[in-house]
Design a protein around this motif. Structure first.
Motif, PDB file in Angstrom:
ATOM      1  N   ASP A  71       2.900  13.111  13.714  1.00  0.00           N
ATOM      2  CA  ASP A  71       3.654  13.180  12.463  1.00  0.00           C
ATOM      3  C   ASP A  71       4.153  11.776  12.129  1.00  0.00           C
ATOM      4  O   ASP A  71       5.170  11.328  12.650  1.00  0.00           O
ATOM      5  CB  ASP A  71       4.823  14.157  12.623  1.00  0.00           C
ATOM      6  N   ALA A  72       3.420  11.067  11.268  1.00  0.00           N
ATOM      7  CA  ALA A  72       3.723   9.664  10.974  1.00  0.00           C
ATOM      8  C   ALA A  72       4.375   9.522   9.612  1.00  0.00           C
ATOM      9  O   ALA A  72       3.991  10.174   8.641  1.00  0.00           O
ATOM     10  CB  ALA A  72       2.453   8.830  11.027  1.00  0.00           C
ATOM     11  N   HIS A  73       5.385   8.662   9.548  1.00  0.00           N
ATOM     12  CA  HIS A  73       6.095   8.330   8.323  1.00  0.00           C
ATOM     13  C   HIS A  73       5.750   6.884   7.970  1.00  0.00           C
ATOM     14  O   HIS A  73       5.976   5.982   8.776  1.00  0.00           O
ATOM     15  CB  HIS A  73       7.604   8.497   8.532  1.00  0.00           C
ATOM     16  N   ILE A  74       5.198   6.664   6.783  1.00  0.00           N
ATOM     17  CA  ILE A  74       4.787   5.314   6.374  1.00  0.00           C
ATOM     18  C   ILE A  74       5.949   4.621   5.684  1.00  0.00           C
ATOM     19  O   ILE A  74       6.538   5.157   4.740  1.00  0.00           O
ATOM     20  CB  ILE A  74       3.570   5.369   5.438  1.00  0.00           C
ATOM     21  N   ILE A  75       6.267   3.428   6.157  1.00  0.00           N
ATOM     22  CA  ILE A  75       7.305   2.601   5.555  1.00  0.00           C
ATOM     23  C   ILE A  75       6.602   1.511   4.765  1.00  0.00           C
ATOM     24  O   ILE A  75       5.938   0.647   5.333  1.00  0.00           O
ATOM     25  CB  ILE A  75       8.231   1.995   6.631  1.00  0.00           C
ATOM     26  N   GLU A  76       6.728   1.577   3.451  1.00  0.00           N
ATOM     27  CA  GLU A  76       6.056   0.622   2.572  1.00  0.00           C
ATOM     28  C   GLU A  76       6.680  -0.762   2.706  1.00  0.00           C
ATOM     29  O   GLU A  76       7.886  -0.907   2.932  1.00  0.00           O
ATOM     30  CB  GLU A  76       6.134   1.083   1.118  1.00  0.00           C
ATOM     31  N   THR A  77       5.850  -1.779   2.545  1.00  0.00           N
ATOM     32  CA  THR A  77       6.311  -3.158   2.613  1.00  0.00           C
ATOM     33  C   THR A  77       6.914  -3.545   1.270  1.00  0.00           C
ATOM     34  O   THR A  77       6.274  -3.367   0.235  1.00  0.00           O
ATOM     35  CB  THR A  77       5.132  -4.097   2.925  1.00  0.00           C
ATOM     36  N   PRO A  78       8.141  -4.074   1.263  1.00  0.00           N
ATOM     37  CA  PRO A  78       8.721  -4.483  -0.017  1.00  0.00           C
ATOM     38  C   PRO A  78       7.978  -5.700  -0.567  1.00  0.00           C
ATOM     39  O   PRO A  78       7.442  -6.506   0.197  1.00  0.00           O
ATOM     40  CB  PRO A  78      10.169  -4.838   0.341  1.00  0.00           C
TER      41      PRO A  78
END
Length: 92
Positions: A71-78
């Motif tokens: 179960d992966a949560h993607i953290i977008e690059t600002p």
């Protein structure tokens, strides 16, 4: 086992941008750290915290997580914001 996928940030102590294009898959801790009775060091029995996988792009990391049921949560690059400033602005 939850995880997070993010792009490596630029090192604030150096001007280089090495390894900032890599995407990293880190596992979230499954149990809290507790002090060791003998030495007092913080530790846990969770070995997944020691695993850090790198990928060339976000799609490859997401495909790996989907393949193995993570179960992966993607953290977008600002977005990068450049502060363009002329040298003459120091004397105004």
């Amino acid at each position: 086992m939850p995880a997070r996928i993010y792009q490596r940030p630029k090192n604030a102590m150096q001007s280089g941008r090495a390894r900032t294009s890599e995407w990293v898959l880190d596992f979230a801790p499954s149990e809290a750290r507790k002090p060791d009775p003998l030495m007092g060091w913080a530790g846990s029995g969770d070995t997944q915290q020691q695993v850090q996988l790198t990928f060339e792009d976000c799609a490859a990391a997401q495909a790996y997580a989907d393949k193995y049921g993570i179960d992966a949560h993607i953290i977008e690059t600002p977005p990068r914001r450049l502060k363009l400033q002329a040298y003459a602005d120091n004397f105004r």
